[in-house]
Write an enzyme that holds these catalytic residues in place. Structure first.
Site, PDB file in Angstrom:
ATOM      1  N   GLY A 148       0.823  -1.196   0.000  1.00 59.08           N
ATOM      2  CA  GLY A 148       0.000   0.000   0.000  1.00 59.08           C
ATOM      3  C   GLY A 148       0.862   1.253   0.000  1.00 59.08           C
ATOM      4  O   GLY A 148       2.070   1.201   0.236  1.00 59.08           O
ATOM      5  N   CYS A 149       0.222   2.374  -0.297  1.00 59.93           N
ATOM      6  CA  CYS A 149       0.969   3.629  -0.411  1.00 59.93           C
ATOM      7  C   CYS A 149       1.500   4.090   0.940  1.00 59.93           C
ATOM      8  O   CYS A 149       2.703   4.314   1.095  1.00 59.93           O
ATOM      9  CB  CYS A 149       0.109   4.697  -1.070  1.00 59.93           C
ATOM     10  SG  CYS A 149      -1.530   4.903  -0.350  1.00 59.93           S
TER      11      CYS A 149
END
Lengths: 342, 342, 342, 342
Positions: A148-149
């Site tokens: 994920g970011c």
């Protein structure tokens, strides 16, 4: 040439994948799917790609995808897990940009994502695609869970500290600010220009899905349970994550040297000189994570500043980096563009 | 009618003071000074005020200012301290929107502001103008030091916690995000739209001048020394401060009740229902500080979200609030406008 | 006290109506309706209004609305025309902020709006609510059609020119730029921050619904058919319309004097000194239309710059202005706030 | 390898030149000068270029520059004209990104630029660097005047129309909107985020320096004098120019075919399908000019929409395109990056 398929390419990670792959010398994009846009030309939906792709979106189809060497899933959570098995069986390698294979703990996944997992048997095999941690495993992986970011920015920022920094692992704080593209290309009220510009707010303070992912990664890295308070914020800009990380520890470690030695050979982690303050625009559109480390006024609080572009190092470009590793290409291939400034 | 003078009214706090005073029924703006703009009409410089003021900027002049009941200093640091004595002697009350009288400790002031103080004899008398803490003293003050923008948001957010929340006072963290107007109406590169929009960065991590101001306020409130890590950030928007505050403490205090009881009678502090996330635009242009308090996942970390508009509750409107208190006017007079949304 | 109802108050014109009415001394908001938000408190949906309204949204109901003196329709096109007759019969006066009653020509309306009109019998009676043109008729109107945002800026800019400026009426051009709030508080892709910020584009060049409305107004004003090319643009900001108007005419009329004399007594039209360039932010949140007129390099092209805030003079505040006129209140009542700058 | 020097590389065109040249396989940047930043590393000033250049800024020096094959001037107006002669004599070819050599008429230049010209003898030789018009001459030019940003968008949009569109050449209108980077990397008040964001305004309506440049180009193209009304606007975004062009002519020419045939072989002019509306972000960071042509409602007004990125096709990338032509490189070399969207 790696023959590539993209499932669900109508979102922001989709158009970014296409941007990187359009200039990648070792790749051919053979198929891109979208149920809702089947028949639409890629350049019709994304005029920024006019002249670069003759492709049309097609309905997802296992047979066509099965002819690829690699399939990227740029879909919402819950899609890749329904198709991955068939593709792997067909000899296709898979990189999921969504969250389906990021957590090792099935119960935890089902709790945070609010659905039963469709392919729990693949969880043990899936490799968490953070190259700075798992490069060797990624090389041989059939199935890569692209991080994920927020987890990318937070883990890269915290890793040297939790493994060698002698900090209090029960009191880690990650205060992260993200551009609005993190919410995806979806028509929801909160992402309107009139709602999200000229304002800033925290959200999901009671709990965000990226929390267990970060905790899993940091705990694995240091071999002990860590406790993290993670507060994401929505910032009035398109791209970028700025993670401001706090830890407590009075050890006299030379933090600057620690970070420089940890990341000195990493092509995409850039440790700034002591005293620096990275800005998100400096990595806009690139695969770079830029980090600075501070110990303000010599106290026992340590502050790490870690910035990425959420759509690139936080999604599409990191996926291409993983692809390069998986297929034995030079890791920087296709990823070597400077940021667009101003 | 309170006869008001404004020294240095060409900046953003100046135009905001004028906006609030233009609609204030108990005030007459008699004089506004600016060396560089002497002779220019107020509405020429600020077309948003066309039709509201016949005033021209004039060179600062003690005689004219001496005829006022109150003089606001909307000047850079270091100006008010050179004129305050004369004005006070002339019977004029003074509110300084800059930092000259905010710190009680002369040495600390000179260290952080990098110049000798021109009126150290006034420091003991100056009242720190945070009405939620010092209302009674403000009423009778001759000289009020209007708080800084970050200190307003951070102190209002932390006060109930440090005084009654049983938290670890040695490990307070304030991660604050400010709009660009905090840098003032000055032509510096870093505040250009092309430099500051579409980006976010921390700055002054090694130390920011608002740190000693906050620490002074919190330590005074709880009667003990507090240790604070304060990291300000520049966010790509015009106005607004979002302070995200972290403290550790496992006491079972009902935090929501604590905040509601502390601020229940305050006209300009708005405690949101449990589980809320305030956004900066919700207080844009107003004198309101909006607060939410969380204890994520029942752990020992407490997260307080505190938002203000840096130019209003963080500067001009709080100055008007102080004026209202000093002159026995209803505290809300002239300050009762709703936020402009969207 | 005027007893006011608002139908459809969940959009941007709704929240702006509430902002103006909350500070209006002659008005009581008795009811506000929304099918989708029935039961929700106004301040829950719009936290910027916390502490100002105890109201909840309710389902629209003719009986309750029938107790009002005035009902504003802040609904999509096609709603007011289904309810207006009943309200008028009940003695309620109506201001429609949508387009249902703006065009006198039924056929034209049905062509541009793509639906049959539900109350064609009311079209002759409806008064077009541009006070600078129709003040007397508005005073006695039962039914007022509040003008569109572009039509307000374009007509106010062109009126002196087409009536007395001796210009070529067959070659008028209006190049208009609008903030994104013109698209309303609706979750559509094109209004996302990630789609609309950092970009500018024209739209609806083949034809926009505001074209016949503008042409109707200008033709009526000068008693002859005018031909207008109207190109709207989406600009990356929340509020504001900047209409740049072009006309050709070599007459030596003193244009500056023409505009100043036409609008000298208007409370909400502000003609700038010769040589000026208004900016949209100078009227942000206000009911002002600010105009400058140029004849570049003495040629036969005339350029008029006309700016408004699309949500206020282009919608909600102009509706309040119309209400004030209809109910014999001072025209400026509740509308006298300065713009929020910066 | 073309050995390149850059004079004055600290502005936005400078950093963009460096971005394109860093990925250009046929170029070596040998020297970059700046008086004010002499000794500073390029990547210190522009962190987006970290890892790409070892260069430091140096004081401008004819000897070092004289060793280059090509020197770009990314300086303010008035600099290149003082150094060009010496460089040309030393056998160095020159591309000036400023305005020194854009106008053929010396008197006109001195009138609009307000200074005497230092090298009038070079004006006849200088080639106006719009490749779509002057490709052959550019190939052999020693001195190329790189076009202005507005003139690039306006001329490319108007050219087919004025040469073959049978329009009224006395009534051309160009309504152009530019991002703030057009004002350069200079600390002036009007370019502050707090002044320029959330607002839009026209400027220089009485006359802008790009007017004579555009008129010169269009008149030369069609062999007759044209009269143009040109109104530039400042739009609240970093990059992009949107030129909305108006002309009158009732000829039945197939405009779409006219544009497609005129630009069909141009690598960097992209004519959109009939009915389209280009957006500036679609060409952000690229060398593309994207055009759509409309005749609204079959009238005699023609509307052309022409968008570019002011810093790339409007400055740095067009300069690289000119360099490629001058040195016999493939015209697209180094310029083939897709736009960054979103």
């Amino acid at each position: 040439m790696v023959r590539v398929g993209i499932v669900g390419g109508t979102g922001y990670t989709g158009v970014e994948l296409l941007r990187f792959l359009s200039g990648h010398p070792g790749v051919e994009v053979a198929v891109i799917t979208s149920r809702s846009e089947a028949g639409t030309g890629v350049a019709e939906l994304f005029p920024s790609l006019r002249g670069r792709f003759d492709l049309q979106f097609s309905a997802p189809d296992l047979e066509t995808l099965g002819d690829c060497d690699l399939v990227f899933f740029a879909t919402p959570n819950g899609t890749a897990m329904t198709m991955a098995s068939d593709l792997l069986e067909a000899g296709v390698r898979v990189i999921d940009l969504a969250a389906d294979f990021r957590l090792k703990d099935l119960g935890l996944w089902e709790e945070w994502y609010g659905m039963p997992h469709a392919a729990p048997e693949l969880l043990p095999e899936a490799v968490y695609g953070l190259p700075e941690v798992n490069r060797a495993a990624i090389r041989d992986a059939r199935l890569v869970a692209n991080p994920g970011c927020y987890p990318t920015a937070v883990q890269l920022g915290f890793l040297p500290l939790v493994t060698e920094g002698h900090v209090d692992l029960a009191r880690l704080i990650a205060d992260a600010k993200s551009g609005v593209s993190g919410a995806g290309r979806k028509a929801n009220l909160g992402s309107l220009l009139c709602e999200a510009s000229e304002s800033l707010k925290a959200y999901a303070v009671p709990g965000h899905r990226h929390l267990p992912e970060i905790v899993q990664g940091l705990s694995a890295a240091c071999g002990r349970a860590v406790e993290l308070t993670f507060v994401p914020h929505l910032a009035p800009m398109i791209r970028g994550i700025h993670a401001t990380l706090y830890a407590f520890g009075s050890d006299d470690a030379n933090l600057q040297a620690l970070y420089e030695s940890r990341y000195g050979h990493e092509p995409f982690v850039d440790v700034l000189p002591a005293g620096s303050h990275p800005e998100t625009r400096g990595v806009k559109g690139t695969n770079i994570c830029r980090i600075a480390v501070h110990r303000p006024r010599g106290g026992d609080a340590i502050v790490v500043l870690s910035v990425i572009d959420n759509l690139t190092k936080g999604a599409a470009a990191q996926a291409v980096q993983n692809m390069n590793i998986m297929f034995g290409l030079r890791e920087e291939t296709g990823l070597n563009l400077p940021a667009l400034v101003p």
